[in-house]
Enzyme design. Structure first.
Site, PDB file in Angstrom:
ATOM      1  N   GLY A  15       0.829  -1.211   0.000  1.00 52.74           N
ATOM      2  CA  GLY A  15       0.000   0.000   0.000  1.00 52.74           C
ATOM      3  C   GLY A  15       0.859   1.255   0.000  1.00 52.74           C
ATOM      4  O   GLY A  15       2.095   1.193   0.005  1.00 52.74           O
ATOM      5  N   GLN A  16       0.178   2.388   0.016  1.00 46.02           N
ATOM      6  CA  GLN A  16       0.866   3.674  -0.112  1.00 46.02           C
ATOM      7  C   GLN A  16       1.829   3.916   1.066  1.00 46.02           C
ATOM      8  O   GLN A  16       3.028   4.104   0.882  1.00 46.02           O
ATOM      9  CB  GLN A  16      -0.189   4.771  -0.183  1.00 46.02           C
ATOM     10  N   TYR A 129     -16.829   6.258   7.612  1.00 48.23           N
ATOM     11  CA  TYR A 129     -15.388   5.949   7.615  1.00 48.23           C
ATOM     12  C   TYR A 129     -14.755   6.390   8.943  1.00 48.23           C
ATOM     13  O   TYR A 129     -14.044   5.618   9.597  1.00 48.23           O
ATOM     14  CB  TYR A 129     -14.713   6.659   6.440  1.00 48.23           C
TER      15      TYR A 129
HETATM   16  N1  LIG Z   1      -4.857   7.477   2.087  1.00 47.79           N
HETATM   17  C1  LIG Z   1      -5.090   8.530   2.851  1.00 47.79           C
HETATM   18  O1  LIG Z   1      -5.122   9.679   2.384  1.00 47.79           O
HETATM   19  C2  LIG Z   1      -5.281   8.341   4.348  1.00 47.79           C
HETATM   20  C3  LIG Z   1      -5.661   9.437   5.134  1.00 47.79           C
HETATM   21  C4  LIG Z   1      -5.803   9.259   6.517  1.00 47.79           C
HETATM   22  C5  LIG Z   1      -5.568   8.027   7.083  1.00 47.79           C
HETATM   23  N2  LIG Z   1      -5.198   6.970   6.286  1.00 47.79           N
HETATM   24  C6  LIG Z   1      -4.941   5.669   6.927  1.00 47.79           C
HETATM   25  O2  LIG Z   1      -3.589   5.328   6.672  1.00 47.79           O
HETATM   26  C7  LIG Z   1      -3.459   3.908   6.545  1.00 47.79           C
HETATM   27  C8  LIG Z   1      -2.738   3.566   5.250  1.00 47.79           C
HETATM   28  O3  LIG Z   1      -3.457   4.100   4.130  1.00 47.79           O
HETATM   29  P1  LIG Z   1      -2.953   3.826   2.630  1.00 47.79           P
HETATM   30  O4  LIG Z   1      -3.533   4.873   1.768  1.00 47.79           O
HETATM   31  O5  LIG Z   1      -1.477   3.597   2.659  1.00 47.79           O
HETATM   32  O6  LIG Z   1      -3.689   2.431   2.347  1.00 47.79           O
HETATM   33  P2  LIG Z   1      -3.656   1.554   0.991  1.00 47.79           P
HETATM   34  O7  LIG Z   1      -2.745   2.155  -0.022  1.00 47.79           O
HETATM   35  O8  LIG Z   1      -5.080   1.289   0.614  1.00 47.79           O
HETATM   36  O9  LIG Z   1      -2.952   0.199   1.468  1.00 47.79           O
HETATM   37  C9  LIG Z   1      -3.620  -0.774   2.214  1.00 47.79           C
HETATM   38  C10 LIG Z   1      -2.754  -2.017   2.227  1.00 47.79           C
HETATM   39  O10 LIG Z   1      -3.441  -3.015   3.007  1.00 47.79           O
HETATM   40  C11 LIG Z   1      -3.614  -4.195   2.212  1.00 47.79           C
HETATM   41  N3  LIG Z   1      -4.894  -4.800   2.581  1.00 47.79           N
HETATM   42  C12 LIG Z   1      -6.141  -4.378   2.260  1.00 47.79           C
HETATM   43  N4  LIG Z   1      -7.059  -5.217   2.788  1.00 47.79           N
HETATM   44  C13 LIG Z   1      -6.354  -6.173   3.443  1.00 47.79           C
HETATM   45  C14 LIG Z   1      -6.735  -7.334   4.185  1.00 47.79           C
HETATM   46  N5  LIG Z   1      -8.019  -7.695   4.329  1.00 47.79           N
HETATM   47  N6  LIG Z   1      -5.758  -8.093   4.748  1.00 47.79           N
HETATM   48  C15 LIG Z   1      -4.453  -7.775   4.575  1.00 47.79           C
HETATM   49  N7  LIG Z   1      -4.030  -6.716   3.869  1.00 47.79           N
HETATM   50  C16 LIG Z   1      -4.981  -5.921   3.311  1.00 47.79           C
HETATM   51  C17 LIG Z   1      -3.589  -3.719   0.777  1.00 47.79           C
HETATM   52  O11 LIG Z   1      -3.213  -4.803  -0.066  1.00 47.79           O
HETATM   53  P3  LIG Z   1      -3.989  -5.057  -1.461  1.00 47.79           P
HETATM   54  O12 LIG Z   1      -3.743  -3.835  -2.296  1.00 47.79           O
HETATM   55  O13 LIG Z   1      -3.374  -6.307  -1.968  1.00 47.79           O
HETATM   56  O14 LIG Z   1      -5.434  -5.195  -1.104  1.00 47.79           O
HETATM   57  C18 LIG Z   1      -2.523  -2.639   0.828  1.00 47.79           C
HETATM   58  O15 LIG Z   1      -1.242  -3.225   0.796  1.00 47.79           O
HETATM   59  C19 LIG Z   1      -4.892   3.357   6.669  1.00 47.79           C
HETATM   60  O16 LIG Z   1      -5.115   2.993   8.010  1.00 47.79           O
HETATM   61  C20 LIG Z   1      -5.770   4.550   6.330  1.00 47.79           C
HETATM   62  O17 LIG Z   1      -7.048   4.476   6.941  1.00 47.79           O
HETATM   63  C21 LIG Z   1      -5.043   7.112   4.941  1.00 47.79           C
END
Ligand SMILES: NC(=O)c1ccc[n+]([C@@H]2O[C@H](COP(=O)([O-])OP(=O)(O)OC[C@H]3O[C@@H](n4cnc5c(N)ncnc54)[C@H](OP(=O)(O)O)[C@@H]3O)[C@@H](O)[C@H]2O)c1
Length: 300
Positions: A15-16, A129
């Site tokens: 993930g990101q 969310y």
């Molecule tokens: N993105 C934002 O702007 C933002 C803002 C505030 C807070 N956050 C928080 O920051 C954290 C990281 O966000 P991100 O944007 O880096 O997330 P992301 O890019 O969506 O990455 C999520 C990761 O978790 C894996 N994943 C998803 N479902 C899964 C499951 N059931 N079991 C195991 N692995 C799983 C995904 O793999 P696959 O791709 O293979 O499914 C991916 O590697 C999260 O907690 C999010 O709520 C994000």
């Protein structure tokens, strides 16, 4: 404190944020990055077995349902991943005497403040969310004595968000501008946009300190989505038609806080450097993605 025998399991390394956590890991011990298929946190029994087999001292969970608008229509799916699965992870970490490092969001706040939210401010989410992420924070801390909840916001990183359809705000803006689209961007929501590479480095420092509880980590400063977009275009020398709109006029399904900047009180108390400001971080991100595209062109 982390010692040489630490076994750190990172869930969501593709993930990101996870990608940048994996490439900045610099603590003593071993980093293990099971793939989604090898450790699916929604398959709670098998996930617990997989973790037991890995024998972690620390588990970092970046897996999340982070499609903020879609969560309004499908709250049960958001709660399953953002709350119930986190509760099960916390139970497993407690049984294994491991530290659980779980990631949360600025959207646990309602945005009524006009100064940065500290770790001591009381959350009050506006969206499904936000409610699901707050429930995850609470379950993590109730069920695991050694739980570290790190709130982040407005992420941009070169791996791009898997849960947001393989994009992030910067990429979405650049893509639309390059298609020649006229853009309307919300001007009355203020946040701290954050470069995941900088955040990841700070995360490892907090983990190494042994701190447990809630900690905010974002890039420095604050801006609205509209002004963030304007700066992206200025740095990339693009001149799309860009119009500021009010969130109410834009009409997204999920309500978002009007102000969700996070203060870094815990980082300061721990003596950990705060990430650089978002302007500088954005310029670094744009430079990194240019370098990656140049490498990809050369290799193709
Ligand atoms: N993105 C934002 O702007 C933002 C803002 C505030 C807070 N956050 C928080 O920051 C954290 C990281 O966000 P991100 O944007 O880096 O997330 P992301 O890019 O969506 O990455 C999520 C990761 O978790 C894996 N994943 C998803 N479902 C899964 C499951 N059931 N079991 C195991 N692995 C799983 C995904 O793999 P696959 O791709 O293979 O499914 C991916 O590697 C999260 O907690 C999010 O709520 C994000």
């Amino acid at each position: 404190m982390i010692d040489r025998d630490a076994r750190v399991v990172l869930i969501g390394a593709t993930g990101q944020l996870g990608f940048d956590l994996a490439r900045t890991f610099d603590l003593p011990g071993t980093l293990l990055t099971p793939r989604h298929e090898e450790l699916d946190v929604l398959d709670t029994r098998r996930a617990a077995e997989a973790l037991r087999a890995l024998g972690p001292t620390h588990v970092l969970n970046t897996a999340a349902w982070n499609a903020v608008d879609a969560a309004e229509a499908e709250p049960a799916r958001a709660f399953a991943l953002n709350a119930e699965a986190v509760g099960e992870l916390a139970r497993t970490c407690q049984a294994l005497r491991a530290t659980l490092v779980h990631f949360s969001t600025d959207y646990v706040f309602d945005g009524t403040k006009r100064t940065p939210y500290t770790e001591r401010d009381v959350p009050s989410p506006l969206s499904a969310y936000g409610l699901s992420k707050l429930a995850g924070e609470q379950l993590a801390r109730e069920r695991c004595e050694r739980a570290l909840v790190i709130r982040v916001s407005g992420l941009f990183g070169v791996a791009r968000s898997a849960g947001k359809g393989g994009t992030n705000f910067v990429e979405t803006m650049l893509g639309l501008a390059r298609q020649g689209r006229a853009l309307r961007v919300v001007a009355d929501q203020v946040l701290g946009p954050s470069y995941t590479l900088d955040l990841a480095r700070a995360v490892w420092r907090v983990v190494a300190s042994g701190y447990v509880g809630v900690c905010h980590i974002t890039s420095g400063g604050e801006t609205s989505w509209h002004d963030f977009a304007r700066e992206i275009f200025r740095l990339e020398a693009l001149t799309p038609s860009l119009t500021p709109v009010a969130a109410a006029e834009y009409g997204a399904p999920a309500r978002r806080p009007a102000y969700s900047v996070l203060a870094h009180d815990v980082l300061r108390t721990l003596g950990i450097d705060e990430p650089r400001g978002w302007h500088e971080a954005l310029a670094a991100y744009l430079a990194e993605r240019r370098a990656l595209s140049a490498t990809a062109r050369r290799d193709s």
